[in-house]
Write a protein that holds these residues in place. Structure first.
Motif, PDB file in Angstrom:
ATOM      1  N   HIS A 144       9.170  18.686  -2.845  1.00 12.69           N
ATOM      2  CA  HIS A 144       9.385  17.350  -2.810  1.00 12.69           C
ATOM      3  C   HIS A 144       7.925  16.580  -3.064  1.00 12.69           C
ATOM      4  O   HIS A 144       6.857  17.108  -2.949  1.00 12.69           O
ATOM      5  N   VAL A 145       8.196  15.456  -3.664  1.00 17.64           N
ATOM      6  CA  VAL A 145       7.166  14.315  -3.843  1.00 17.64           C
ATOM      7  C   VAL A 145       7.777  13.323  -2.839  1.00 17.64           C
ATOM      8  O   VAL A 145       8.599  12.960  -2.724  1.00 17.64           O
ATOM      9  N   VAL A 146       6.618  13.191  -1.605  1.00 20.29           N
ATOM     10  CA  VAL A 146       7.195  12.041  -0.900  1.00 20.29           C
ATOM     11  C   VAL A 146       6.197  10.812  -0.903  1.00 20.29           C
ATOM     12  O   VAL A 146       4.968  10.783  -1.107  1.00 20.29           O
TER      13      VAL A 146
ATOM     14  N   ASP B 237       0.934  -1.310   0.021  1.00 21.37           N
ATOM     15  CA  ASP B 237      -0.086  -0.163  -0.032  1.00 21.37           C
ATOM     16  C   ASP B 237       0.822   0.988  -0.073  1.00 21.37           C
ATOM     17  O   ASP B 237       1.843   1.304   0.699  1.00 21.37           O
ATOM     18  N   ILE B 238       0.651   2.171  -0.892  1.00 22.81           N
ATOM     19  CA  ILE B 238       1.461   3.381  -0.905  1.00 22.81           C
ATOM     20  C   ILE B 238       0.432   4.591  -0.685  1.00 22.81           C
ATOM     21  O   ILE B 238      -0.634   4.741  -1.403  1.00 22.81           O
ATOM     22  N   ASP B 239       1.208   5.560  -0.228  1.00 23.64           N
ATOM     23  CA  ASP B 239       0.603   6.952   0.019  1.00 23.64           C
ATOM     24  C   ASP B 239       1.533   7.881  -0.631  1.00 23.64           C
ATOM     25  O   ASP B 239       2.730   7.588  -0.538  1.00 23.64           O
ATOM     26  N   ILE B 240       0.861   8.985  -1.280  1.00 24.50           N
ATOM     27  CA  ILE B 240       2.036   9.878  -2.201  1.00 24.50           C
ATOM     28  C   ILE B 240       1.593  11.109  -1.606  1.00 24.50           C
ATOM     29  O   ILE B 240       0.158  11.395  -1.835  1.00 24.50           O
ATOM     30  N   PHE B 241       2.453  12.174  -1.340  1.00 29.90           N
ATOM     31  CA  PHE B 241       2.207  13.442  -0.756  1.00 29.90           C
ATOM     32  C   PHE B 241       3.091  14.241  -1.470  1.00 29.90           C
ATOM     33  O   PHE B 241       4.294  13.970  -2.048  1.00 29.90           O
ATOM     34  N   GLU B 242       2.770  15.426  -1.721  1.00 29.20           N
ATOM     35  CA  GLU B 242       3.419  16.597  -2.356  1.00 29.20           C
ATOM     36  C   GLU B 242       3.584  17.846  -1.689  1.00 29.20           C
ATOM     37  O   GLU B 242       2.649  18.320  -1.058  1.00 29.20           O
TER      38      GLU B 242
END
Length: 132
Positions: free
Chosen positions: A38-40, A29-34
């Motif tokens: 940065h992109v995390v 499972d992946i969460d992507i933040f911006e």
């Protein structure tokens, strides 16, 4: 019917190539933040130790792999099991907006965090307006 499918079954990937272990491969499972800079990416890989995480970047494809050590329960006979043992793997195609040379990876408690800085050309720049 779809609601009855277990989480592990939904996350399991189809085996597409040869494998050296007879274990399933799961999609973490992946969460992507911006942020502005940065992109995390945060990947949940329970049971994976930091030394068993492999992050590679080939051309524009970022691949995350995590190996879970095989576990055996000596002296017990398996009666019922929902937990499927297996490794983790997931790939992403990065845009040109990511500075590939400065990606940082950290791992804590089965969670992998990738901090990917944006390239200078991708960052928002404020343009001042002068009165004429």
């Amino acid at each position: 019917m779809a609601q009855e499918m277990t989480t592990a079954a939904r996350r399991q990937l189809a085996q597409t190539g040869e494998t050296t272990r007879p274990a399933a491969i799961y999609r973490p499972d992946i969460d992507i933040f911006e942020t502005a800079d940065h992109v995390v990416l945060v990947a949940d890989m329970p049971g994976v130790a930091p030394q068993d995480v492999d992050v590679t970047l080939e051309r524009r494809v970022l691949t995350i792999r995590g190996r879970v050590p095989e576990e055996s329960h000596e002296g017990y006979r398996k009666v019922y099991a929902e937990y499927g043992q297996g490794d983790f793997e997931r790939s992403f195609t990065l845009s040109e907006e990511i500075d590939r040379e400065h990606i940082e990876a950290t791992h804590k408690n089965g969670v992998l965090t990738l901090k990917m800085p944006k390239a200078e050309t991708a960052k928002t720049h404020k343009i001042g307006v002068k009165a004429a």
